[in-house]
Design a protein around this motif. Structure first.
Motif, PDB file in Angstrom:
ATOM      1  N   ALA A  15      15.911  -5.309 -69.781  1.00 53.79           N
ATOM      2  CA  ALA A  15      14.958  -4.995 -68.713  1.00 53.79           C
ATOM      3  C   ALA A  15      15.157  -3.597 -68.153  1.00 53.79           C
ATOM      4  CB  ALA A  15      15.099  -6.034 -67.608  1.00 53.79           C
ATOM      5  N   GLY A  16      15.236  -2.596 -68.993  1.00 53.84           N
ATOM      6  CA  GLY A  16      15.383  -1.232 -68.504  1.00 53.84           C
ATOM      7  C   GLY A  16      14.151  -0.783 -67.743  1.00 53.84           C
ATOM      8  N   ASP A  17      14.349   0.059 -66.757  1.00 49.83           N
ATOM      9  CA  ASP A  17      13.242   0.532 -65.934  1.00 49.83           C
ATOM     10  C   ASP A  17      13.600   1.926 -65.431  1.00 49.83           C
ATOM     11  OD1 ASP A  17      10.905   0.627 -64.482  1.00 49.83           O
ATOM     12  OD2 ASP A  17      11.743  -0.440 -62.770  1.00 49.83           O
ATOM     13  N   ASP A  18      12.630   2.814 -65.372  1.00 47.27           N
ATOM     14  CA  ASP A  18      12.862   4.158 -64.858  1.00 47.27           C
ATOM     15  C   ASP A  18      11.627   4.574 -64.055  1.00 47.27           C
ATOM     16  OD1 ASP A  18      13.876   6.625 -64.299  1.00 47.27           O
ATOM     17  OD2 ASP A  18      13.644   7.429 -66.316  1.00 47.27           O
ATOM     18  N   THR A  19      11.572   4.111 -62.841  1.00 51.80           N
ATOM     19  CA  THR A  19      10.473   4.483 -61.954  1.00 51.80           C
ATOM     20  C   THR A  19      11.010   5.372 -60.847  1.00 51.80           C
ATOM     21  OG1 THR A  19      10.776   2.566 -60.512  1.00 51.80           O
ATOM     22  CG2 THR A  19       9.333   2.260 -62.411  1.00 51.80           C
ATOM     23  N   THR A  22      13.429   2.932 -58.736  1.00 54.11           N
ATOM     24  CA  THR A  22      14.516   2.176 -59.382  1.00 54.11           C
ATOM     25  C   THR A  22      14.893   2.803 -60.699  1.00 54.11           C
ATOM     26  OG1 THR A  22      12.991   0.720 -60.531  1.00 54.11           O
ATOM     27  CG2 THR A  22      13.722   0.001 -58.368  1.00 54.11           C
ATOM     28  N   ARG A  23      16.145   2.711 -61.016  1.00 52.20           N
ATOM     29  CA  ARG A  23      16.639   3.150 -62.321  1.00 52.20           C
ATOM     30  C   ARG A  23      17.594   2.091 -62.831  1.00 52.20           C
ATOM     31  NH1 ARG A  23      15.794   8.870 -63.661  1.00 52.20           N
ATOM     32  NH2 ARG A  23      14.655   9.716 -61.922  1.00 52.20           N
ATOM     33  N   PRO A  26      18.929  -0.209 -69.799  1.00 53.29           N
ATOM     34  CA  PRO A  26      18.741  -1.332 -70.715  1.00 53.29           C
ATOM     35  C   PRO A  26      20.051  -2.096 -70.870  1.00 53.29           C
ATOM     36  CG  PRO A  26      17.944   0.711 -71.688  1.00 53.29           C
ATOM     37  CD  PRO A  26      18.652   1.067 -70.440  1.00 53.29           C
TER      38      PRO A  26
END
Length: 55
Positions: A15-19, A22-23, A26
């Protein structure tokens, strides 16, 4: 011995995320690699796979 050519690839999993707010990294990665040479009249190669998981 110099390698004539090769390539590798990988894929991230989880569930990797880079907004902007939020960072989250993975949780896993997996891939494979290969290389070969044809130095002289002998062909030589290597292939392999790798994987890692965050606890």
């Amino acid at each position: 011995m110099a390698w004539t050519a090769g390539e590798w690839n990988l894929q991230f999993y989880g569930a990797g995320d880079d907004t902007a707010t939020t960072r989250v990294a993975p949780t896993g990665v997996a891939g494979n690699f290969r290389a070969y040479t044809n130095a002289g009249s002998v062909n030589k190669g290597v292939v392999g796979a790798f994987g890692a998981e965050q606890d």
